[in-house]
Design an enzyme around this catalytic site. Structure first.
Site, PDB file in Angstrom:
ATOM      1  N   ASN A 378       0.848  -1.192   0.000  1.00  0.00           N
ATOM      2  CA  ASN A 378       0.000   0.000   0.000  1.00  0.00           C
ATOM      3  C   ASN A 378       0.882   1.241   0.000  1.00  0.00           C
ATOM      4  O   ASN A 378       1.508   1.542  -1.010  1.00  0.00           O
ATOM      5  CB  ASN A 378      -0.964  -0.021   1.195  1.00  0.00           C
ATOM      6  CG  ASN A 378      -1.805   1.243   1.276  1.00  0.00           C
ATOM      7  OD1 ASN A 378      -2.346   1.682   0.254  1.00  0.00           O
ATOM      8  ND2 ASN A 378      -1.910   1.849   2.433  1.00  0.00           N
ATOM      9  N   GLU A 379       0.988   1.923   1.114  1.00  0.00           N
ATOM     10  CA  GLU A 379       1.839   3.129   1.129  1.00  0.00           C
ATOM     11  C   GLU A 379       3.202   2.740   1.677  1.00  0.00           C
ATOM     12  O   GLU A 379       3.533   3.050   2.814  1.00  0.00           O
ATOM     13  CB  GLU A 379       1.191   4.215   1.984  1.00  0.00           C
ATOM     14  CG  GLU A 379       0.105   4.958   1.259  1.00  0.00           C
ATOM     15  CD  GLU A 379      -0.507   6.086   2.068  1.00  0.00           C
ATOM     16  OE1 GLU A 379      -0.262   6.178   3.290  1.00  0.00           O
ATOM     17  OE2 GLU A 379      -1.269   6.871   1.476  1.00  0.00           O
TER      18      GLU A 379
HETATM   19  O1  AHR Z   1      -7.658   6.445   3.246  1.00  0.00           O
HETATM   20  C1  AHR Z   1      -7.166   6.466   4.540  1.00  0.00           C
HETATM   21  C2  AHR Z   1      -5.703   6.060   4.622  1.00  0.00           C
HETATM   22  O2  AHR Z   1      -4.901   6.981   3.960  1.00  0.00           O
HETATM   23  C3  AHR Z   1      -5.365   4.764   3.952  1.00  0.00           C
HETATM   24  O3  AHR Z   1      -5.610   3.684   4.761  1.00  0.00           O
HETATM   25  C4  AHR Z   1      -3.898   4.904   3.690  1.00  0.00           C
HETATM   26  O4  AHR Z   1      -3.475   4.188   2.561  1.00  0.00           O
HETATM   27  C5  AHR Z   1      -3.695   6.385   3.558  1.00  0.00           C
HETATM   28  O5  AHR Z   1      -2.674   6.827   4.375  1.00  0.00           O
END
Ligand code: AHR
Length: 660
Positions: A378-379
Site C-alpha cells: 500500500n503506502e
Molecule cells: O484512506 C485512509 C488512509 O490513507 C489509507 O488507509 C492509507 O493508505 C492512507 O494513508
C-alpha cells in the site's frame, strides 16, 4: 434560414463575451481528434475497513463481537437477570480444537423463566438499526451439554419496548456444534435498538457466532451486505473496486497485516484480528473496532462482479505500516508473501482443478473472477520497498505475464520519497504506479495540469487515494464541503484530459459512520438507518457515469483550460453511446459564460443535457439535508455546432450532446 440563425448566434455570442474580452471566449472541442483512450477502469472506488466501513458498515451483521474474540471477550455484551450467578456464564477457550475462533460462551441455567437470565448485545456504533416490517435472521452455533434451555430472542428500542421477538429450542442433542436459525419481523422502527437473549429452563448450553442480519441484504444474499450502501456504489458504475485498503493491508505490525487466506471459507473459521484503526488515532479511539472477516476476499470479488467493476486487490509486500512499527520481513523470508500473491491469482482465475481455484469453486463460484490487477504493497516506501517490489514483480510476471501490477509511490505526490520511488519504479518498468494525495483544495487546483507532461510511453498512473482536505477545525462530515468537492472536480478534469497516462483514479476513503469514524473527509456517510452521498460523491459519480471512450481536446485559444481565469475543462467522446461530453468547472465566485464549439462531428443533436452542481463553498450535505447539494439536469439548445454554457459561481457543469 440557417444563415440567419448562425448570424444571431454570432451576435449573441458577441454580447455575451464582450465583457471579458481578455479571456478565452470559445472552447473548441474537437471530437474527431483523440488524445488517448479512456480506460474502462478509469474511475473506481477505494474500499477499506476504516470508519466502520466493513464491520458495522457494508457487512450487514448487527451483532458486535458475535464470536467473543474481541480483546475483551464480552465487549458489546452485558449480562441480564436475577437468575445469573457467579460462573453461570463463562467464556471458554477450545484452543487446539479451533485455532481461528477458540472462544465461546457457556451458559449454565438453573430453573430460569423468561426474563430471569440472559445476555444482551448493544450492536455496533449507536446500537442496531431496526426497521418496521423488515424480517431479521438470527442464528447461532450451539452445542448442548445438558439439553433443556429454550432461547427467547428479542429486539428492543431505547425505551425497552419489544420490536420483534422469537423463540428457539435447540434441536440437536448430540453434543456436537450445530447451527440453528430463527427469523422474526419487526413491528416498529428504532435507530438504536439492542438484542436480548433470554435463557429459559434448566441446562448447559455452549454458544458461538451469535448473529443477526436483516433479510434485505444486497441481492438478498443470506448474511450478506447492507443493500443501501452497495446500491450507492453500484450507482457510481465504478470501473474497479480497490480492496481491502489502505493501511489495513500493512497492519501496525506484520502479525496485524491483512492475510487474504484467513478471510475465505466458512465464516466461523475466519480468524478475527484487531482493526488497526482501533488504536491509530488518540483523538478518535475505537476500542471496539475489529475485523471479523465475515466480509473477506471471496465476497470482495463477488461484489466487484455484482457491480460490474474490476477487482483490484492490494496485498502486503512484507512490510508493516511505516508510520507504525515499520517492521519488514527479511528478504530471504519473503517467499510466503509472494506465494500468497501467486495463490490469490490462482484463487481468482484458476481452473477448478487447481489448488486455489478449487477453493473458489467450493465457495460457490465455478467461473473464474478474471482478475487483471494486483497491487503490491500500500503506502510503502524506501529501498526496502523497491527490493521487495522487484521480487514480487519477478515471480508474478514469470507465472502471470499479463497480470497488471500496481506499485506504491509512497504517501505523497511531491516529496523525496516520491521522487525516489517514481524513478526506481520506472526503472523496473512497473506497469502502474499508485499515487496518493490528501492535500488542500488549493493544491488540487494548482495541480490540475500535473499529468500534462507525464511520459505517455512509460508506467501508467493510478491515482489510488485522493481527497481535498480543507484547513481549519472542521471534523467529520463537515469536512465534505463543496469547496473540497469543487477542487476535486477541477483536478479530475486534469485526470480525464490525461487519461492516456492516468488509467485509474479513486477517492478515499469511501464510507464513514457518523458515530464511528476515524478519518474524514469521506465519500459516503451512513448511520444505522440512513445514508447520503457527499458533494464529493456526486462529483465522482458524474465523472464515472460519463467517462466516455476517448479524450478530445477542449481548447481555448489553442490551450487546454486548467486554471486560467479559474476555469478547468475536459472533454470526452463516448463512441458507443455516441455522445460528446464536456466537463467544466468554474472556481470563481461569479458566473462565467463560454461558448463551446464542437468540431469534427457531422450530425450533432440540436439539444444537449446540461448537468449543474453548484453551492456556496461552505455548504455540504448531511443526514438532515442529504440532497442539499445535488446535480440538476436541464436541457440546452445548441446553435448549430455551438452551445452557450453558463457556469454559475463555484459550479461544476457537464454538457452532454448526442451525435449520429
Ligand atoms: O484512506 C485512509 C488512509 O490513507 C489509507 O488507509 C492509507 O493508505 C492512507 O494513508
Amino acid at each position: 434560414m440557417k444563415y440567419k440563425s448562425n448570424l444571431i448566434a454570432l451576435l449573441l455570442a458577441g454580447t455575451f463575451f464582450s465583457a471579458a474580452a481578455q479571456q478565452p471566449e470559445v472552447i473548441v472541442v474537437n471530437a474527431a481528434k483523440s488524445e488517448g483512450k479512456v480506460s474502462p477502469e478509469m474511475w473506481g472506488v477505494f474500499f477499506e475497513d476504516i470508519n466502520m466501513g466493513a464491520d458495522g458498515g457494508i457487512y450487514a451483521e448487527m451483532v458486535k463481537n458475535r464470536s467473543f474474540e474481541f480483546l475483551k471477550p464480552l465487549m458489546g455484551w452485558s449480562v441480564k437477570g436475577k437468575k445469573i450467578g457467579e460462573g453461570d456464564l463463562l467464556v471458554q477457550n477450545r484452543k487446539g480444537a479451533n485455532l481461528a475462533n477458540p472462544r465461546y460462551l457457556r451458559a449454565t441455567i438453573k430453573g430460569a423463566a423468561k426474563g430471569e437470565a440472559g445476555i444482551s448485545n448493544e450492536g455496533f456504533k449507536g446500537g442496531m438499526g431496526v426497521k418496521k416490517g423488515l424480517k431479521y435472521d438470527f442464528s447461532l452455533l450451539y452445542r448442548q451439554i445438558t439439553p433443556g434451555i429454550t432461547l427467547h430472542v428479542e429486539l428492543l428500542d431505547e425505551e425497552n419496548k419489544v420490536l420483534a421477538s422469537g423463540s428457539m429450542k435447540p434441536i440437536d442433542a448430540s453434543g456436537e456444534w450445530k447451527s440453528q436459525e430463527l427469523s422474526f419481523t419487526a413491528d416498529a422502527t428504532a435507530a438504536k435498538a439492542k438484542m436480548n437473549i433470554w435463557f429459559e429452563g434448566n441446562g448447559v448450553l455452549d454458544m458461538d457466532m451469535i448473529s443477526l442480519f436483516p433479510a434485505d441484504t444486497w441481492k438478498g444474499r443470506k448474511k450478506g451486505m447492507r443493500r443501501d450502501m452497495i446500491q450507492m456504489l453500484a450507482d457510481m458504475k465504478p470501473g474497479f473496486i480497490r480492496f481491502p485498503g489502505g493501511c489495513i493491508v500493512e497492519g501496525i505490525d506484520l502479525a496485524n497485516r491483512y492475510q487474504w487466506k484467513k478471510t475465505i471459507g466458512p465464516i466461523e473459521e475466519r480468524q478475527l484480528i484487531m482493526n488497526r484503526w482501533n488504536v491509530e488515532f488518540n483523538h478518535r479511539p475505537s476500542p471496539d473496532y475489529f475485523q471479523t472477516f465475515g466480509l473477506g476476499f471471496f465476497e470482495y470479488f463477488q461484489l466487484a462482479e455484482d457491480i460490474g467493476a474490476e477487482a483490484l486487490p492490494i496485498l502486503n509486500c512484507g512490510m508493516a505500516c511505516q508510520f507504525n512499527t515499520a517492521e519488514v520481513v527479511a528478504l530471504d523470508q519473503l517467499d510466503p508473501y509472494i506465494q500468497d500473491a501467486l495463490d490469490l491469482i490462482e484463487f481468482a482465475n484458476g481452473d477448478a482443478d487447481s489448488e486455489w481455484g478449487k477453493v473458489r469453486v467450493s465457495m460457490g463460484h465455478a467461473e473464474p473472477f478474471h482478475m487483471k490487477y494486483l497491487g503490491v504493497g500500500n503506502e510503502n516506501w524506501g529501498p526496502q520497498y523497491i527490493e521487495r517490489a522487484k521480487a514480487f514483480q519477478q515471480a508474478i510476471k514469470a507465472k502471470y505475464p499479463k497480470m497488471n501490477l500496481i506499485f506504491s509511490s509512497g504517501t505523497g505526490p511531491d516529496n523525496d520519497e516520491f521522487r525516489y520511488l517514481d524513478k526506481e519504479l520506472r526503472g523496473m518498468k512497473a506497469d502502474i504506479i499508485d499515487e496518493h494525495y490528501y492535500r488542500s483544495p488549493e493544491w488540487f487546483l494548482k495541480n490540475a495540469a500535473r499529468y500534462d507532461n507525464y511520459d505517455r510511453q512509460g508506467a501508467k498512473i493510478f491515482a489510488g487515494e485522493y481527497a481535498a482536505h480543507i484547513k481549519g477545525d472542521a471534523t467529520g462530515s463537515n469536512r465534505n464541503i463543496w469547496e473540497a468537492a469543487l477542487a476535486e472536480a477541477a483536478f479530475m478534469t486534469g485526470l480525464e484530459r490525461n487519461a492516456a497516462v492516468v488509467n485509474m483514479a479513486s477517492y478515499a476513503p469511501l464510507f464513514a459512520n457518523t458515530e464511528g469514524w476515524q478519518w474524514a473527509p469521506d465519500l459516503i456517510w451512513v448511520d444505522n438507518m440512513n445514508i447520503y452521498g457527499t458533494p464529493n460523491y456526486h462529483v465522482q459519480k458524474l465523472f464515472s457515469t460519463n467517462k466516455g471512450t476517448q479524450v478530445s481536446p477542449a481548447l481555448a485559444d489553442g490551450k487546454s483550460l486548467s486554471g486560467q481565469d479559474g476555469l478547468y475543462v475536459s472533454a470526452v467522446v463516448d463512441s458507443i453511446k455516441k455522445e460528446v461530453i464536456v466537463k467544466l468547472v468554474n472556481t470563481n465566485t461569479t458566473e462565467r459564460t463560454k461558448q463551446v464549439t464542437f468540431e469534427g462531428i457531422k450530425k450533432l443533436a440540436a439539444q444537449g443535457n446540461l448537468t449543474t452542481v453548484k453551492a456556496a463553498l461552505t455548504e455540504q450535505n448531511s443526514m438532515e439535508k442529504p440532497s442539499n447539494i445535488t446535480p440538476v439536469v436541464s436541457s440546452l439548445k445548441l446553435r448549430g455546432k455551438n452551445a452557450v454554457v453558463k457556469m454559475p459561481a463555484s459550479s461544476f457543469v457537464m454538457l452532454k450532446v448526442s451525435y449520429k
